[in-house]
Design a protein around this motif. Structure first.
Motif, PDB file in Angstrom:
ATOM      1  N   ALA A 149      -9.421 -83.513 -88.510  1.00 50.10           N
ATOM      2  CA  ALA A 149     -10.396 -83.574 -87.424  1.00 50.10           C
ATOM      3  C   ALA A 149      -9.676 -83.707 -86.089  1.00 50.10           C
ATOM      4  CB  ALA A 149     -11.323 -84.770 -87.630  1.00 50.10           C
ATOM      5  N   PRO A 150     -10.114 -83.002 -85.062  1.00 46.36           N
ATOM      6  CA  PRO A 150      -9.524 -83.205 -83.737  1.00 46.36           C
ATOM      7  C   PRO A 150      -9.901 -84.581 -83.197  1.00 46.36           C
ATOM      8  CG  PRO A 150     -11.416 -81.745 -83.597  1.00 46.36           C
ATOM      9  CD  PRO A 150     -11.192 -81.997 -85.051  1.00 46.36           C
ATOM     10  N   ALA A 151      -9.144 -85.070 -82.233  1.00 43.52           N
ATOM     11  CA  ALA A 151      -9.443 -86.370 -81.629  1.00 43.52           C
ATOM     12  C   ALA A 151     -10.886 -86.397 -81.138  1.00 43.52           C
ATOM     13  CB  ALA A 151      -8.484 -86.638 -80.479  1.00 43.52           C
ATOM     14  N   PHE A 157     -10.963 -79.347 -88.734  1.00 40.02           N
ATOM     15  CA  PHE A 157     -10.879 -78.217 -87.802  1.00 40.02           C
ATOM     16  C   PHE A 157      -9.471 -77.633 -87.774  1.00 40.02           C
ATOM     17  CE2 PHE A 157     -10.223 -76.511 -83.456  1.00 40.02           C
ATOM     18  CZ  PHE A 157     -11.172 -75.505 -83.479  1.00 40.02           C
ATOM     19  N   PHE A 158      -8.468 -78.475 -87.584  1.00 43.89           N
ATOM     20  CA  PHE A 158      -7.076 -78.047 -87.607  1.00 43.89           C
ATOM     21  C   PHE A 158      -6.539 -78.055 -89.038  1.00 43.89           C
ATOM     22  CE2 PHE A 158      -7.005 -80.378 -83.361  1.00 43.89           C
ATOM     23  CZ  PHE A 158      -7.041 -79.223 -82.593  1.00 43.89           C
ATOM     24  N   GLY A 159      -5.468 -77.298 -89.255  1.00 44.87           N
ATOM     25  CA  GLY A 159      -4.654 -77.546 -90.422  1.00 44.87           C
ATOM     26  C   GLY A 159      -3.809 -78.792 -90.168  1.00 44.87           C
ATOM     27  N   THR A 160      -2.961 -79.148 -91.115  1.00 47.03           N
ATOM     28  CA  THR A 160      -2.020 -80.243 -90.833  1.00 47.03           C
ATOM     29  C   THR A 160      -0.985 -79.803 -89.802  1.00 47.03           C
ATOM     30  OG1 THR A 160      -0.684 -79.613 -92.755  1.00 47.03           O
ATOM     31  CG2 THR A 160      -2.282 -81.400 -93.053  1.00 47.03           C
ATOM     32  N   ASN A 161      -0.904 -78.506 -89.559  1.00 44.05           N
ATOM     33  CA  ASN A 161      -0.166 -77.899 -88.452  1.00 44.05           C
ATOM     34  C   ASN A 161       1.215 -78.518 -88.212  1.00 44.05           C
ATOM     35  OD1 ASN A 161      -2.524 -76.473 -88.314  1.00 44.05           O
ATOM     36  ND2 ASN A 161      -2.817 -76.719 -86.128  1.00 44.05           N
ATOM     37  N   PRO A 162       2.120 -78.303 -89.155  1.00 44.97           N
ATOM     38  CA  PRO A 162       3.439 -78.909 -89.034  1.00 44.97           C
ATOM     39  C   PRO A 162       4.335 -78.190 -88.034  1.00 44.97           C
ATOM     40  CG  PRO A 162       3.346 -77.548 -90.990  1.00 44.97           C
ATOM     41  CD  PRO A 162       1.952 -77.568 -90.407  1.00 44.97           C
ATOM     42  N   GLU A 239      -1.742 -74.162 -83.175  1.00 40.62           N
ATOM     43  CA  GLU A 239      -2.728 -73.096 -83.363  1.00 40.62           C
ATOM     44  C   GLU A 239      -2.441 -71.922 -82.421  1.00 40.62           C
ATOM     45  OE1 GLU A 239      -5.352 -72.933 -85.483  1.00 40.62           O
ATOM     46  OE2 GLU A 239      -5.270 -74.958 -86.289  1.00 40.62           O
ATOM     47  N   LEU A 240      -2.158 -72.242 -81.164  1.00 36.84           N
ATOM     48  CA  LEU A 240      -1.937 -71.198 -80.166  1.00 36.84           C
ATOM     49  C   LEU A 240      -0.640 -70.440 -80.425  1.00 36.84           C
ATOM     50  CD1 LEU A 240      -3.106 -73.227 -77.053  1.00 36.84           C
ATOM     51  CD2 LEU A 240      -4.323 -71.307 -78.130  1.00 36.84           C
ATOM     52  N   LEU A 241       0.415 -71.150 -80.820  1.00 35.01           N
ATOM     53  CA  LEU A 241       1.707 -70.496 -81.051  1.00 35.01           C
ATOM     54  C   LEU A 241       1.719 -69.681 -82.347  1.00 35.01           C
ATOM     55  CD1 LEU A 241       4.179 -73.365 -80.052  1.00 35.01           C
ATOM     56  CD2 LEU A 241       3.747 -71.246 -78.798  1.00 35.01           C
ATOM     57  N   SER A 251      -6.711 -71.872 -87.780  1.00 31.40           N
ATOM     58  CA  SER A 251      -7.027 -72.590 -89.016  1.00 31.40           C
ATOM     59  C   SER A 251      -8.487 -72.417 -89.423  1.00 31.40           C
ATOM     60  CB  SER A 251      -6.707 -74.078 -88.861  1.00 31.40           C
ATOM     61  OG  SER A 251      -5.319 -74.296 -88.748  1.00 31.40           O
ATOM     62  N   TYR A 252      -9.420 -72.505 -88.470  1.00 29.20           N
ATOM     63  CA  TYR A 252     -10.833 -72.392 -88.847  1.00 29.20           C
ATOM     64  C   TYR A 252     -11.141 -70.994 -89.364  1.00 29.20           C
ATOM     65  CZ  TYR A 252     -12.352 -69.879 -84.599  1.00 29.20           C
ATOM     66  OH  TYR A 252     -12.540 -68.940 -83.609  1.00 29.20           O
TER      67      TYR A 252
END
Length: 337
Positions: A149-151, A157-162, A239-241, A251-252
């Protein structure tokens, strides 16, 4: 504690190859995926080792992932390379692109590699560590399906986005870190659930948005970013990169496309390589940075990331690796087709 089974690295490798080929991967793809998992096992990074094999095989079995993928490298700008993964797992696409990325970074000082139409299910440190061992600094980013979840939010919404970073240290092990923008890696939450262990408060929330120590409730609800809005900002950057910049999915979007077979979603990855000798301090950069590391580690309790993994890497060829009995049974069943 669950009962464990000891395997040599060669035994683990043979089981992985057999399982992946039995479920539809050709030898090149099976070998690349296996190498990534065995590297994780050798470093005792259990959440990215054979624990992932069931998901890899599920995606082959469902037909989501192309087990005979043949990634193609394209040169699209002076400092930008691109690999079309042909709908396959990321490891073979990385094997295709990383050598060219390293060479381009040596030529120009900096270069980027975008990987699209891939399914990334592994740790990120192998790619940046490979660059560091070639004398380059590396950055890598990838997204996933919605888990975090975003802040301020309560829904995934996001992945764990490492993200991962490496710095070369001539004559020494490179500096490497690999971390999720989530408070805990997804695989670690899953292992806590498997082993009946609680997770720290702040790891995630249940489906009603309440803080919880129950990993199963987190998996049913949402994970949380580390550091609140700070981790959320980093997740958006990833997400943007790894999505917007290189023409891959967010991710969504990946979550909506995924067939929920238990394997990785389609996605993208960006890897950036930099040659420290080409940024204007060719004679001094290495010694200068070693002074930084020495100053930091002179403080009691301070260590550089990756040291535990490197120590394990030297030990496991002799000691073997420990798998939970349930995981060993699953891996053996997969290997038998």
């Amino acid at each position: 504690m669950p009962e464990t089974v000891n395997l040599s690295l060669d035994e683990a490798r043979a089981l992985s190859l057999a399982a992946l080929e039995a479920h539809g991967a050709n030898r090149a793809n099976a070998a690349a995926v296996t190498d990534i998992m065995i590297r994780a096992e050798q470093d005792r990074c259990a959440s990215h080792g054979l624990f992932r094999l069931q998901g890899y095989c599920a995606s082959l079995r469902s037909g989501k992932v192309n087990g005979a993928a043949s990634p193609k490298l394209r040169d699209i700008a002076p400092g930008v390379l691109r690999v079309d993964g042909d709908g396959g797992f990321a490891p073979l696409a990385l094997d295709t692109g990383l050598p060219a990325l390293a060479e381009r970074a040596r030529q120009q000082g900096i270069a980027a590699l975008g990987l699209v139409d891939i399914y990334h299910f592994a740790a990120l440190w192998p790619e940046v560590e490979t660059l560091a061992e070639a004398g380059l600094s590396g950055l890598a980013f990838t997204q996933a399906s919605p888990m975090v979840a975003p802040a301020g939010g309560t829904k995934p919404f996001f992945g764990t986005n490492p993200m991962a970073f490496s710095w070369p240290r001539p004559g020494k092990d490179p500096y490497v870190f690999d971390q999720a923008s989530a408070a805990m890696a997804r695989g670690d939450v899953m292992i806590h659930a498997r082993d009946g262990k609680k997770v720290p408060i702040g790891t995630g929330i249940d489906p009603d948005g309440n803080p919880t120590e129950d990993p199963n409730a987190v998996l049913a609800g949402a994970q949380l970013p580390f550091g609140g809005y700070k981790g959320s900002n980093i997740a958006m950057m990833v997400e943007l990169l790894a999505g917007g910049l290189i023409g891959s999915v967010f991710s969504y979007e990946a979550g909506r496309l995924d067939n929920k077979d238990g394997g990785p979603p389609i996605g993208g990855e960006i890897v950036i390589a930099m040659d420290p000798a080409r940024f204007g301090d060719a004679e001094r950069w290495a010694d200068h940075c070693e002074a930084l590391f020495a100053e930091a580690t002179a403080m009691d309790g301070v260590r550089l990331p990756g040291q535990r993994r490197r120590k394990a890497r030297l030990e496991t060829p002799e000691t073997g690796i420990e798998l939970a009995r349930s995981l060993y049974d699953t891996v053996t069943e997969l290997a038998n087709g």
